[in-house]
Design an enzyme around this catalytic site. Structure first.
Site, short mmCIF file in Angstrom:
data_model
loop_
_atom_site.label_atom_id
_atom_site.label_comp_id
_atom_site.label_asym_id
_atom_site.label_seq_id
_atom_site.Cartn_x
_atom_site.Cartn_y
_atom_site.Cartn_z
N HIS A 172 16.97 -6.48 -1.24
CA HIS A 172 18.39 -6.12 -1.08
C HIS A 172 18.86 -5.28 -2.25
O HIS A 172 19.64 -4.34 -2.09
CB HIS A 172 19.25 -7.38 -0.99
CG HIS A 172 19.07 -8.13 0.29
ND1 HIS A 172 18.95 -7.50 1.51
CD2 HIS A 172 19.01 -9.46 0.55
CE1 HIS A 172 18.84 -8.42 2.45
NE2 HIS A 172 18.86 -9.61 1.90
N GLU A 217 1.53 5.68 12.84
CA GLU A 217 1.46 5.03 11.54
C GLU A 217 0.11 4.40 11.22
O GLU A 217 -0.09 3.93 10.10
CB GLU A 217 2.53 3.95 11.44
CG GLU A 217 3.95 4.46 11.59
CD GLU A 217 4.96 3.33 11.59
OE1 GLU A 217 5.56 3.09 10.53
OE2 GLU A 217 5.12 2.69 12.65
N ASP A 238 3.35 4.21 6.08
CA ASP A 238 2.38 3.25 6.61
C ASP A 238 1.05 3.91 6.93
O ASP A 238 -0.01 3.30 6.77
CB ASP A 238 2.94 2.56 7.86
CG ASP A 238 3.72 1.29 7.52
OD1 ASP A 238 3.41 0.68 6.48
OD2 ASP A 238 4.64 0.93 8.27
N CYS A 244 8.57 11.59 9.30
CA CYS A 244 9.72 10.88 8.74
C CYS A 244 9.41 10.01 7.54
O CYS A 244 10.27 9.26 7.09
CB CYS A 244 10.39 10.03 9.83
SG CYS A 244 9.34 8.70 10.46
#
Length: 590
Positions: free
Chosen positions: A190, A440, A464, A511
């Site tokens: 977070h 990926e 990934d 991306c």
């Protein structure tokens, strides 16, 4: 002068004085009270509990106003814990039966919970123990009538800590905190997410170093490269001050390109889309000149203490598509692992149906599309919301980490079932929603000729793809130097994907973090990519590169790169080529 390497989670450069925040845990002695004093101690605890509740509620409202509802939702887990009967009973019993003073009771019980979470050997659960640390500290502050340290900062500082909890991060005054550095943490925490949203340079996972610094020491934080420099010499300070000034000047110039197209010198238009994680970031995409959203990560809806219902999904997606006002929006279905879907009975009583035991190696286990196919009702809920939104504005659906044709076909069958249900319920939706997948894993590339016959588009996720091809955990600072998206093996997989897609006329975007790094822009264009999906703040840099090159040169550059055998050699060559075309390229290179 000492240089320390960590994990870059929020870009930027900061030079300033140190403020060390000791957030490593509780330091409360075990103190007993007299039996007749227990009722008064219990009353103190109950009062502190109410103060803590109001504090968390106010924090949630403040953060929601600043950053949007999805950021404020991170406090839902804290509010849920405040209503956990088992937790509260343990504390009350420690006061009334063991006759501990309120502070000691809170400390003992929370330390027990924290040790339990951290001892499970699970990275995500260890991260979630931060919620316990944060809540316990809040109650102790309330008992002592203390304010949180970050809120007391009265001059500009660089905050160093063992680890920072979400509320500590969001409560900081952005004008006073120049940068954040933590010994622990990873890019999915977070703290990392909030720091990037607040545009505060941040480096995490540096390892133990707090014993080497004292309050008032000078430090340099390079959030672009995950580097911190303790006690820098004058030459280094001047160098980074120059970089900081140059970057600001460049940023100001690049902002002028917001409304310009990313068209190369020979007239080839490149589509630059934005990557987002929260609905409020849609506005940021427009601010930086994105032509749409190429990757809307939806995971954060699940990380606030429970599982979102269909309406929560719908409202989040609706905000994004309405903000983009007809521009393309690609929504990726949830990309979580079994280690991240936990049972929160208090927050969401119905979520117990989705409980999954933690895995020893979640990166290779039940995650992403695999988890969605196992927890079909959870998957259907999200798909229904996406299709409902499609009636307002066009959207695309993208499935993450698809590794076999069977997975894709199963997902598409569920899509058809969802559409049939919506028709029967007379709920409007568009029947023209395009379906795509993330590329990926190597198995997808090896079967790309078959995949392109069953999808409308592809998006290459280099993060990934690199991790799974090179067997390198990019969050592990011991091996992060081996994580190179320009490794020859990765480039060959990109080429194979592009060639397979071209045969069927299937559009391809890229991306991963590679797409937002201007070092690789010419290479990606030369390989054949015409759509890049990027973190919003990186769009102006990449657009500037696109507008200053021609495709013929980029193709020649790519052909030469594909003959090279080492990532280091490739990076060196790309830097030299960029230096020929643009001044001071080091200010742009990540």
């Amino acid at each position: 002068m000492i240089r320390l390497q960590g994990i870059a989670v929020s870009p930027g450069i900061a030079i300033g004085k140190v403020l060390v925040f000791d957030s490593g845990g509780f330091q409360i002695a075990k103190i007993n009270c007299l039996k007749e004093q227990a009722p008064a101690e219990l009353a103190r605890f109950e009062e502190a509990l109410q103060v803590t509740y109001e504090d968390i509620r106010l924090s949630s409202e403040t953060v929601t106003a600043k950053l949007g509802g999805e950021y404020g939702a991170i406090f839902e887990a804290h509010l849920a814990l405040l209503h956990d009967r088992k937790l509260l009973k343990k504390i009350r019993d420690a006061i009334t039966e063991d006759h501990l003073v309120a502070e000691s009771a809170v400390n003992e019980v929370f330390r027990e919970y924290i040790r339990f979470f951290q001892g499970l050997g699970d990275e995500y659960l260890a991260e979630r123990s931060n919620d316990m640390i944060d809540l316990g500290r809040r109650i102790l502050h309330a008992l002592r009538h203390e304010k949180k340290l970050p809120a007391q900062v009265s001059e500009k500082v660089i905050l160093l800590a063992n680890e920072l909890t979400p509320s500590e991060t969001v409560s900081m005054d952005k004008e006073m905190i120049q940068a954040l550095v933590t010994e622990r943490g990873g890019p999915s925490s977070h703290t990392a997410i909030v720091a990037e949203a607040m545009q505060i340079p941040a480096v995490v996972g540096v390892g133990e170093f707090l014993d080497r610094v004292s309050a008032g020491d000078q430090v340099i934080v390079d959030g672009n490269h995950g580097l911190i420099i303790l006690d820098p010499d004058e030459a280094t300070i001047r160098y980074y001050a120059y970089l900081e000034a140059q970057q600001q000047s460049i940023d100001d110039q690049l902002k002028m390109l917001r409304d310009e197209s990313a068209t190369t010198l020979d007239g080839v238009e490149i589509q630059l889309l934005g990557n987002i994680e929260f609905p409020a970031e849609a506005e940021t995409c427009l601010e930086y000149g994105a032509s749409g959203i190429g990757l809307y990560r939806t995971e954060f809806l699940y990380l606030s203490g429970g599982f979102p219902d269909e309406e929560e999904h719908y409202q989040a997606y609706r905000h994004v598509v309405e903000t983009m006002n007809g521009r393309p929006v690609t929504i990726r279905t949830v990309d979580l692992g079994a280690d991240k879907l936990l049972e929160h009975k208090v927050a969401r009583p119905s979520s117990k149906d989705y409980y999954v035991e933690g895995e020893k190696n979640p990166g290779l286990g039940l995650r992403s599309i695999r988890l969605s196919l196992k927890r079909i009702e959870l998957f259907r809920r999200q798909l229904r919301a996406i299709f409902r939104v499609s009636a307002i504005h066009p959207v695309k659906i993208m499935f993450p980490l698809v590794s076999t044709l069977t997975e894709l076909r199963q997902a598409k069958m569920i899509v058809e079932d969802v559409k049939e249900d919506l028709r029967e319920e007379n709920i409007p939706y568009s029947d023209k929603v395009e379906i795509g997948i993330m590329v990926e894993v190597p198995s997808t590339v090896l079967m790309i000729d078959q995949f392109v016959s069953e999808v409308d588009f592809l998006s290459i996720g280099t993060n990934d793809l690199t991790q799974y091809t090179l067997a390198v955990d990019r969050t592990n600072r011991e091996v992060v130097h081996l994580f190179n998206s320009c490794d020859p093996a990765i480039l060959k997989l990109i080429v194979m994907t592009l060639e397979g897609a071209k045969k069927k006329g299937v559009p391809v975007s890229l991306c991963g973090q590679m797409s937002g790094n201007p070092l690789y822009t010419m290479l990606l264009l030369g390989l054949g990519l015409r759509t890049l999906s990027i973190a919003p703040r990186n769009i102006p840099e990449v657009k500037n590169i696109c507008r200053g090159v021609n495709i013929t040169h980029c193709k020649a550059l790519a052909r030469r790169v594909l003959l090279m055998e080492r990532a280091g050699e490739i990076k060196g060559y790309l830097k030299s080529e960029l230096r020929k075309l643009f001044p001071d390229p080091d200010d742009l290179l990540d």
